[in-house]
Write a protein that holds these residues in place. Sequence first.
Motif, short mmCIF file in Angstrom:
data_model
loop_
_atom_site.label_atom_id
_atom_site.label_comp_id
_atom_site.label_asym_id
_atom_site.label_seq_id
_atom_site.Cartn_x
_atom_site.Cartn_y
_atom_site.Cartn_z
N THR A 1 60.83 6.60 -86.20
CA THR A 1 61.39 5.69 -85.20
C THR A 1 60.98 6.12 -83.80
O THR A 1 60.50 7.24 -83.58
CB THR A 1 62.92 5.67 -85.29
N ALA A 2 61.20 5.22 -82.85
CA ALA A 2 60.90 5.54 -81.46
C ALA A 2 61.74 6.71 -80.98
O ALA A 2 61.25 7.59 -80.24
CB ALA A 2 61.13 4.32 -80.58
N ALA A 3 63.00 6.75 -81.38
CA ALA A 3 63.88 7.84 -80.98
C ALA A 3 63.39 9.17 -81.56
O ALA A 3 63.44 10.21 -80.88
CB ALA A 3 65.31 7.55 -81.43
N GLN A 4 62.93 9.13 -82.78
CA GLN A 4 62.42 10.36 -83.40
C GLN A 4 61.13 10.82 -82.73
O GLN A 4 60.92 12.02 -82.53
CB GLN A 4 62.20 10.14 -84.88
N ALA A 5 60.27 9.89 -82.38
CA ALA A 5 59.03 10.25 -81.69
C ALA A 5 59.32 10.87 -80.33
O ALA A 5 58.64 11.81 -79.91
CB ALA A 5 58.14 9.02 -81.54
N GLN A 6 60.33 10.36 -79.66
CA GLN A 6 60.71 10.94 -78.37
C GLN A 6 61.26 12.36 -78.56
O GLN A 6 61.01 13.25 -77.75
CB GLN A 6 61.75 10.07 -77.69
N LYS A 7 61.96 12.56 -79.65
CA LYS A 7 62.60 13.85 -79.92
C LYS A 7 61.61 14.89 -80.44
O LYS A 7 61.67 16.06 -80.07
CB LYS A 7 63.73 13.62 -80.93
N TRP A 8 60.72 14.47 -81.34
CA TRP A 8 59.85 15.40 -82.05
C TRP A 8 58.38 15.30 -81.65
O TRP A 8 57.57 16.14 -82.08
CB TRP A 8 59.94 15.16 -83.56
N GLY A 9 57.99 14.27 -80.92
CA GLY A 9 56.59 14.01 -80.69
C GLY A 9 56.02 13.20 -81.84
O GLY A 9 56.73 12.80 -82.76
N GLY A 10 54.73 12.93 -81.79
CA GLY A 10 54.10 12.15 -82.85
C GLY A 10 54.09 10.67 -82.52
O GLY A 10 54.33 10.26 -81.38
N THR A 11 53.84 9.84 -83.52
CA THR A 11 53.62 8.41 -83.34
C THR A 11 54.76 7.60 -83.91
O THR A 11 55.08 7.71 -85.10
CB THR A 11 52.31 7.98 -84.03
N SER B 1 53.85 17.45 -93.16
CA SER B 1 53.38 16.10 -92.82
C SER B 1 52.83 16.06 -91.39
O SER B 1 53.40 16.66 -90.47
CB SER B 1 54.52 15.10 -92.98
N ARG B 2 51.76 15.31 -91.19
CA ARG B 2 51.07 15.33 -89.89
C ARG B 2 51.85 14.60 -88.80
O ARG B 2 51.72 14.93 -87.62
CB ARG B 2 49.66 14.75 -90.03
N ASN B 3 52.63 13.62 -89.15
CA ASN B 3 53.49 12.93 -88.17
C ASN B 3 54.94 13.33 -88.46
O ASN B 3 55.81 12.51 -88.69
CB ASN B 3 53.31 11.41 -88.30
N ALA B 4 55.16 14.64 -88.41
CA ALA B 4 56.33 15.26 -89.03
C ALA B 4 57.66 14.87 -88.41
O ALA B 4 57.79 14.70 -87.19
CB ALA B 4 56.20 16.78 -89.00
N GLY B 5 58.65 14.76 -89.28
CA GLY B 5 60.05 14.83 -88.91
C GLY B 5 60.59 16.16 -89.38
O GLY B 5 59.93 16.90 -90.12
#
Length: 482
Positions: free
Chosen positions: A266-276, A203-207
């Motif tokens: 989520t915002a926390a996930q974006a901070q952790k993994w990058g992405g949007t 996935s392009r906005n991956a988790g």
Amino acid sequence: MRHRRTLTAVAATLALAVPVIAATSASATSTPTVPTLTTAPEISVTDVKAHLAQLQAIANGNGGNRYAGAGGYTASVSYVEQKLRTAGYTVTRQPCPSCTAQSPNLIAEWPGGDADQVLMLGAHLDSVRAGPGINDNGSGSAGVLQVALTLARQHPAMTRRVRFAWWADEEQGLRGSDYYVGRLSAAERARITGYLNFDMIASRNAGYFVNNINTPLAASLKSYYDAIGVPTEENVEGVNRSDDASFRNAGIASSGVAAGASARKTAAQAQKWGGTANASYDSCYHSACDTTANIADVPLGRAVNAMATAVWSQAVGDGPPPAGDGFSLSVSPSSATVEPGGSATAAVSTVTTSGSAQPVRLSVSGAPAGVSATVSPSPVTSGGSATLSVAVSASATAGTYALTVTGTGTSATQTARFTVTVPGGTPPGGCGGVSAWSATQAYAPGDRAAHLGRLWNSTWYSTGAEPGAPGSWAVWSDAGPC
């Protein structure tokens, strides 16, 4: 990945060894950097994407999708099957009567390791009608294929048997994997020490999600991400939405990895993994834009190398590759329906998997009264093929029968199964007009069927569960001879 439905989860765990691998890292948007593994070879993202390009071309030539029951799915199965057979796998197309247009599952097993301890890896090969399904789930299918091909090319010493699966009709309700698991006997289920599922891994906005993350089975997958400094989370979005549910609900330990579908990061996930943040992991989920342009290299590379880490840590031994000559055996198609008075043929293929080619004597057993089966020519030199010929007499009893094709070489003996169904006909006398059991009919508690000269009472819901087969006690009660 299909839309959500509710299933009952059954907890199961399995003790596994965790490999040690060198730690490197890469951001979610940079060029992928894959660590050097001490226990597994590096899986090439380029090779995985070559398979994805082929799946895209198949979709382009078949109305824009690879939907189960349509030409795109059939061509996808043929592509994967050809790659596996060439590599030396024993490959079976398993017809799925409950799947759309009886679309088949594709099962491949590497001929090495303890057959009583089987590690399975799988991914669904079908797409939705709306698009080609290159992330959902070409990514998982291509990743599993490339790991299987790498295992064959490396040909290491094996401690466990490794079985790979490409499932039909996942998008319509996990039908392919449900059918496969439902056909397993109790003994066959017990041999599967764990099942690993891979659905939407690019996935392009991956988790970075691991199924059943706190179980021993998940440990080798999680260890890869830990070693490269990528934090992982439990796959909450994917619970009961992909083929691992079929195994978990049958009491088989399951895990796997995913990069996320339509849920939002989520915002926390974006901070952790990058992405949007507040954007879906895959904005092309179940859409026409799920093409090769929808694939992100970094999560794809990480997922396939986590996959390889799991296989090598759980099923590959420390010794040298097996010495001597080896071969594999397969039958295609693996089943046929033959009317009384009719006949059918199937190709029996052998592949030299190690060393030199060897003579292989071919035979077939298990044919009931009224059914004759032969293999010709015999012997063949491994790498050659023969023809299985099945003839059904006009008086043959209706039923489904399993034939065993045996290849006896100078170094080993291999077997493959061919299933022949004789429809219609009259049940054996004394069954009071009870219809013969059918592999495609759905049975409920209280139904009756005649099979193999005996009368059977259905005690549970089933389709394709053969009376008298190992494990059939769970759905059939033997009421005695006809």
